[in-house]
Design an enzyme around this catalytic site. Structure first.
Site, short mmCIF file in Angstrom:
data_model
loop_
_atom_site.label_atom_id
_atom_site.label_comp_id
_atom_site.label_asym_id
_atom_site.label_seq_id
_atom_site.Cartn_x
_atom_site.Cartn_y
_atom_site.Cartn_z
N GLU A 1 0.71 -4.87 10.92
CA GLU A 1 0.26 -3.48 10.87
C GLU A 1 1.17 -2.72 11.83
O GLU A 1 1.05 -2.86 13.05
CB GLU A 1 -1.21 -3.36 11.32
CG GLU A 1 -2.20 -4.06 10.42
CD GLU A 1 -2.47 -3.36 9.09
OE1 GLU A 1 -1.86 -2.30 8.82
OE2 GLU A 1 -3.27 -3.89 8.31
N HIS B 1 0.84 -1.21 0.00
CA HIS B 1 0.00 0.00 0.00
C HIS B 1 0.87 1.25 0.00
O HIS B 1 1.68 1.46 0.92
CB HIS B 1 -0.92 -0.01 1.22
CG HIS B 1 -1.98 -1.06 1.11
ND1 HIS B 1 -2.46 -1.78 2.17
CD2 HIS B 1 -2.66 -1.50 0.00
CE1 HIS B 1 -3.40 -2.63 1.75
NE2 HIS B 1 -3.53 -2.48 0.44
#
Ligand code: 0X9
Ligand code: ZN
Length: 444
Positions: free
Chosen positions: A400, A203
């Site tokens: 994350e 991302h």
């Protein structure tokens, strides 16, 4: 004046960026300590350009961007999955509220469907009109050219055990660079040693996910003679791919202002930009938690593996039978996630499930993050780690990284967070190396 400065800056960075010769790069040396110091305290004075009237941070609203950061009431993982399918790109889950990024069309859709939107804010960010780089306050982060420069320098310095090669090109034809550490095999050569893979930046806007694997590479090579590290280097086949989505990463910082860009830079037929690479893998592609709307941040693409970047990853995993472990780095939320992500059921194979949980817990302890099955957050099909586990049998984790919340910086937490994040995650990645020879030893 601005024009001249930008020209000088452009020419300097252009000549640096394309000095792609290993010999030249070797003259520059990057030490872990120096890199860490620079990411903790960017030395603004030593940058070879100046900012006449620009302030360090200047708020502005991203013109033309039709997305919002919204908070919606939803209390179950099933509801969260449904929200993802309607186009909400969930970033935070707290009690009965979820927050994330939604296009104006998704906001309308959610209201029509009766969802309660408790907060809706426009994006604002740093503006630097004439930079084609990170905003000055975040200049310690590595853009594509700077990342290549570091990779080249450390490879040149450790050419007996490290090789740097491209595993393929992005949509805009940037090379996807891979640093391999192996005492016997170089670049594409076959190895029977157990393999570990670390990939950053599926991302675009998750720039901290480039720093962690990049700095890990620097650290490993610098500490190559420590007995424990020497042992990993001699017995394993280690691949570090810090930037899988270079076009997206460059696009996100282009113009010196962040665009909150997540996807690659595919121009969809209707003009909307990007496919979400972490919804584009083939396993259960296009199902739960994926959006089929091109305007959504979680658009899964027209078909599985429609994108060059995921094709490159596919080819890479398919051409190496020795891969055992994998971390796909993302941000943010401070989580260590393991499969399945596409369904709520746990991994069927009991031995695998136990090993997944044991490894995730250990890495969560090391980082202070929380370990959970991916779909506990929300189900999302077509992600990288479900595919690598299902199709290639690789023990695959989604990290994350920090920070934990939007309010602590979200995707753009600045430089102060980097040192701790990098150090903690190097420790977790080294733990994964320590079990890569036999992941099942974690449950013996
Ligand atoms: O949604 C994603 O692709 C990942 N989160 S992010 O905020 N970095 O975009 C998480 C993927 C984990 N997989 C599932 N939850 N299924
Ligand atoms: Zn991500």
């Amino acid at each position: 004046m601005k024009l001249i400065l930008s020209l000088v800056f452009f020419l300097t960075s252009f000549s640096c960026a394309y000095a792609n010769d290993l010999g030249q790069a070797a003259e520059k040396s990057f030490s872990f300590k120096q890199l860490l110091k620079s990411i903790s305290e960017p030395d603004l004075k030593n940058l070879n350009f100046s900012f006449p009237e620009a302030k360090a941070e200047e708020n502005f609203v991203l013109r033309g961007d039709e997305r919002y950061f919204i908070t919606v009431l939803a209390s179950t993982k099933e509801e969260r999955t449904r929200l993802m399918e309607l186009g909400l790109d969930i970033q935070e889950v707290e009690g009965n509220k979820v927050s994330g990024i939604a296009h104006a069309k998704t906001v309308t859709l959610l209201s029509q469907k009766g969802y309660v939107i408790v907060e809706k804010i426009t994006f604002s960010g740093y503006a630097k009109e004439f930079l084609k780089d990170f905003p000055i306050a975040d200049s310690a982060y590595h853009n594509y050219a700077e990342m290549v420069e570091v990779l080249q320098a450390i490879t040149a310095k450790n050419s007996d055990i490290a090789s740097l090669y491209s595993i393929g090109k992005s949509l805009e034809e940037r090379e996807i660079w891979t640093l391999r550490i192996n005492t016997d095999a170089k670049e594409n050569e076959k190895s029977d040693k157990p393999g570990a893979v670390f990939i950053g930046d599926h991302h675009a806007r998750e720039h901290i996910s480039v720093e962690v694997p990049l700095l890990h590479a620097v650290w490993l090579l610098e500490n190559r003679n420590k007995p424990e590290i020497k042992n990993y280097i001699e017995t394993l086949d280690i691949y570090i791919i810090p930037m899988l989505n270079p076009d997206g990463a460059e696009y996100d910082i282009e113009g010196g202002k962040y665009k909150w860009h997540r996807k690659n830079t595919r121009k969809n037929p209707d003009g909307n930009i990007g496919v979400d690479l972490n919804r584009n893998y083939a396993f259960r592609w296009g199902g739960a938690g994926a959006s089929h709307s091109t305007y959504s941040d979680t658009y899964c693409g027209p078909s599985a593996f429609s994108e060059p970047e995921t094709q490159v990853a596919k080819k890479f995993f398919e051409s190496h039978d020795n891969l055992k472990t994998y971390i796909s780095y993302h941000s943010y939320s401070e989580l260590v996630l393991y499969p399945w992500g596409g369904v709520y059921e746990p991994v069927e194979n009991e031995k695998d499930r136990k090993a997944f949980i044991a490894m995730a817990k250990e890495m969560a302890d090391i980082t202070g993050y929380t370990a959970k099955q991916s779909s506990e957050l929300y189900a999302a099909t077509g992600d990288a780690t479900d595919w690598t586990y299902a199709e290639r049998g690789v023990f695959s984790f989604t990290f994350e990284l920090s920070p934990s919340r939007w309010g602590s910086g979200g995707f753009y937490p600045g430089v102060s967070i980097l040192e701790k994040t990098v150090k903690d995650n190097i420790a977790a990645a080294n733990y994964l190396l320590s079990v890569t020879d036999d992941p099942y030893k974690t449950i013996k």
